[in-house]
Design an enzyme around this catalytic site. Structure first.
Site, short mmCIF file in Angstrom:
data_model
loop_
_atom_site.label_atom_id
_atom_site.label_comp_id
_atom_site.label_asym_id
_atom_site.label_seq_id
_atom_site.Cartn_x
_atom_site.Cartn_y
_atom_site.Cartn_z
N CYS A 1 0.86 -1.18 0.00
CA CYS A 1 0.00 0.00 0.00
C CYS A 1 0.90 1.23 0.00
O CYS A 1 1.71 1.40 0.93
CB CYS A 1 -0.86 -0.04 1.26
SG CYS A 1 -1.87 1.41 1.52
N CYS B 1 -0.76 3.87 -6.49
CA CYS B 1 -1.65 3.22 -5.52
C CYS B 1 -1.82 1.79 -5.99
O CYS B 1 -2.04 1.55 -7.18
CB CYS B 1 -3.00 3.95 -5.50
SG CYS B 1 -4.28 3.09 -4.55
#
Ligand code: DGL
Length: 259
Positions: free
Chosen positions: A74, A184
């Site tokens: 992440c 992302c």
């Protein structure tokens, strides 16, 4: 050197499976445990303190499962919390994921690149420091408002998604970018959609493959590989296991558990 402990991987939700796929493909013998903190997704709008606390909670869970290494799949958690994670859990190695600004900026011919990421990533100190290294490149930053939530809701191919992507990418195309960085881990799932919007000469890059290679190196140099095919991958989520199952092509069992 052999080591049959699992590789632990976490993300705010299902997006980090894009990184898990790269790791599993490169290192198929390794046992992997993936944690989707879906109940708390998205992380992108949360404060730094909240992101650090959630990242520690996820790490505790994976360490409980006796993982040999933690992959923070992440960008938002990496750019906001990796330093604190490494300080607190100094006995265990962490691999983080950051937007691939370097290859984009280095190879850009128009000296203009675009980056699509969460607010948490774009606001982070770590990201600012990276950007400062490439002063001669114009970097167009765009927060992907709403994209993670739509992916978590299983709406990758919705009209809403197409509209949002058009609104975020059109100004970048007009500014003459030749690279788009996906900052992302959820966004690689949008590549087929993004490809339809971007002209062919604009290249899309993400960090999945690089993270898998880094994982391989760490096992080779320090931790050790699994000796043989070491069990099926395990997936945990604390909400909505259906969407996680679907993104994995309904090929794996997903355990729904509160953590
Ligand atoms: N997949 C994440 C990232 O790479 C987190 C997105 C979010 O939860 O907002 O940034």
């Amino acid at each position: 050197m052999e080591n049959n402990q699992a590789i632990g991987i976490f993300d705010s939700g299902i997006g980090g499976t894009s990184i898990w796929k790269e790791i599993h493909q490169l290192l198929p013998n390794e046992k992997t445990i993936y944690l989707a903190d879906t109940k708390n997704a998205p992380y992108g709008q949360k404060t730094r303190e909240e992101i650090i606390a959630l990242s520690m909670k996820n790490t505790d869970f994976l360490l409980h499962m006796n993982c040999k290494l933690i992959v923070v799949a992440c960008n938002t958690a990496t750019t906001n919390a990796i330093k604190e994670l490494r300080e607190k859990y100094s006995h265990i190695p962490f691999i983080g994921i950051e937007p691939a600004i370097k290859p984009a900026a280095t190879n850009s011919k128009t000296q203009t690149i675009g980056i699509l990421a969460t607010q948490g990533t774009l606001n982070s100190e770590l990201f600012h420091r990276t950007v400062q290294k490439y002063e001669s490149t114009k970097i167009i930053e765009q927060v992907g408002h709403g994209l993670v939530q739509l992916i978590e809701d299983g709406k990758i191919n919705s009209q809403e998604m197409t509209q949002l992507l058009h609104s975020y990418l059109t100004p970048m195309i007009e500014a003459n970018i030749d690279y788009l960085v996906l900052g992302c881990s959820h966004y690689p799932y949008l590549i087929p959609q993004i490809r339809k919007i971007l002209p062919d000469h604009i290249q899309i890059i993400d960090s999945g493959e690089a993270v898998a290679k880094q994982t391989q190196n760490l096992l080779k140099e320090y931790l050790g590989f699994a000796t043989e095919k070491n069990g099926k991958p395990i997936f945990y989520t604390n909400a909505n296991s259906k969407v996680l199952k679907e993104i994995l092509g309904n090929k794996y069992d997903v355990i729904e558990k509160d953590f």
